[in-house]
Design an enzyme around this catalytic site. Sequence first.
Site, short mmCIF file in Angstrom:
data_model
loop_
_atom_site.label_atom_id
_atom_site.label_comp_id
_atom_site.label_asym_id
_atom_site.label_seq_id
_atom_site.Cartn_x
_atom_site.Cartn_y
_atom_site.Cartn_z
N SER A 91 -2.66 11.81 -2.79
CA SER A 91 -1.92 11.09 -3.83
C SER A 91 -2.84 10.89 -5.04
O SER A 91 -2.60 11.43 -6.10
CB SER A 91 -1.37 9.77 -3.31
OG SER A 91 -2.38 8.98 -2.72
N GLY A 134 -1.91 6.53 -0.50
CA GLY A 134 -2.89 6.20 0.53
C GLY A 134 -3.34 4.76 0.49
O GLY A 134 -3.70 4.18 1.52
N TYR A 160 -13.89 -1.45 6.34
CA TYR A 160 -12.60 -1.30 5.66
C TYR A 160 -12.16 0.16 5.74
O TYR A 160 -12.87 1.06 5.25
CB TYR A 160 -12.75 -1.76 4.22
CG TYR A 160 -11.53 -1.65 3.34
CD1 TYR A 160 -10.25 -1.88 3.83
CD2 TYR A 160 -11.65 -1.33 2.00
CE1 TYR A 160 -9.14 -1.79 3.02
CE2 TYR A 160 -10.55 -1.24 1.16
CZ TYR A 160 -9.30 -1.47 1.69
OH TYR A 160 -8.20 -1.38 0.86
N TYR A 188 -12.25 2.46 2.78
CA TYR A 188 -13.59 2.95 2.43
C TYR A 188 -14.09 3.79 3.60
O TYR A 188 -15.10 3.47 4.23
CB TYR A 188 -14.54 1.78 2.16
CG TYR A 188 -14.22 0.97 0.93
CD1 TYR A 188 -13.47 1.49 -0.12
CD2 TYR A 188 -14.68 -0.34 0.80
CE1 TYR A 188 -13.18 0.74 -1.25
CE2 TYR A 188 -14.40 -1.10 -0.34
CZ TYR A 188 -13.65 -0.55 -1.35
OH TYR A 188 -13.37 -1.30 -2.49
#
Length: 540
Positions: free
Chosen positions: A118, A190, A484, A487
Amino acid sequence: MKKSHSHMSSSVFLLVLALSFYNAWATLSSLVDVTPGTENFISCTQSNSNNVNSTSRLIFTPVNASFIPIWQVAVQNTRFLKPSTPKPSVIVTPVDETLIQTVLFCAKKHGYAIRIRSGGHDYEGLSYSADVPFVMLDFTNTRSIDVDVAKRTAWVQPGAVLGELYYSISQKTDTLYFPAGVCPTVGVGGYMGGGGYGNLLRKYGTAADNVVDVRFMDVNGNILDKISMGKDLFWAIRGGGASSFGIVLAWKLRLVPVPEKVTVFILNKTLEEGATKIFHKYQYVAPTIDRNLHIRTQVFAEYIGNTTKKTIRIMFEGIYQGTRDSLLPLLDVNFPELGVTPEICEELKIVQSTVVFWGLPSSTPTEILKNRSAIAKLNNKSKSDYVRTPIPINGLRKIWRKLMQNDESALLMFNPFGGRMADYSETAIPYPHRAGVLLQILKTVNFNGQTSDTTPTSLKRIEWLQSLDDLLTPYVSKNPREAYSNYNDLDLGIISSNYEEAGLWGERYWKRDNFKELIRIKAQVDPQNFFRRPQSIPVF
């Protein structure tokens, strides 16, 4: 006579149709330059298409002159712009859902994986590279945004980026916004799938907390919404990595109320100005203060003027959903050491604050948010952590010393949690980093000035980042050490055949209960594990 005329017209029509089909195939060949290994996929896509000419203009293979530019344009981390990065066999840039269904069918039939891009911001380049033959679905042509002010919602296609979403909202209202991230070039598709945080999370939670519906294509090509997919899958795709389960076609988002003007401030403190003690107190104040206030920090090591001596500079960036006159008394009571004065406060529309926190003057026209090429790309390697206990003064000093050993390629960014984030259960959606989290840390090194991420200097920077990661171990969350998922960090591990290995990274992203639930749902909706990548939800 009339009947004969009708028969002749039909014959002419069929001839024209046949010629059109032939010409379309010729167009496809010239535009796509069918090569061995892809012709079966191309043929499959074409034969299942309702519009031959349209399809031919949306498919690209490596022999097309435009293939590399199309692949490159949305690579937001330039360390992957190198010959050794594995590239797709085919790029498809769909404009409608029918072609996406066709691509899914043909990829499965002819043994191709699919990668979905995306915005292209993913930290390990997984949306546009793979070590297996793959088709890249590039959603650059599917980026419509439909804002409904009366209903306080917006339907957003996956190819839109956050800047375009913010700009679209601002064109209709100054008193609604969406609680998402600071960087304007992050793709919506995403971002929601991984949770998504930003300057409004202390009042409104993550972006995924504010997803109210979806259009979603499962592995069989069925198009589903919140109701037809069922509560389990709808739970999983909001924070559990939507591309592990299928293809998001559009998100329906809840817009949140904001004042007509917000107040922003940016100030810097160095070690010589008491930065260590100020940051130590920041850890206690920022997660517990009024939910209308968010103060993120960026920490740098830099030389003092033209000397050979280094210092630490901490940038405090605040946004308050209210006026300057309300903000200053709040800080005077809770955080006077920070030293915020009326002169450094600026009252702006919230869309302008997004421009400011991207490092541009507040006078910058907000149209820049929809100009993808105007926003600088990244060139870095990053890791993440969560802090649940304030880092003591002596720990901060160790971190500062470590930063000073770096060659000025490093950045630490801290975002405070608390507030609304603590109201949600860890299992409300897969994103689990909730009550008890004080700060999220982003740790990054850049490769500026280097020809690649494998030069001796670049490798030293990566080694330094790992040593910083080790140094932080006593000061960040434990059992698991949280990370996360947006990340993504392949250093944590990759997909494997057993839970023990997958849990090394899966539990860090989602914690044990959520990870196991994601695995259960994955086995139901994609039992053959078609939607697979190095850190996708596994099937055992």
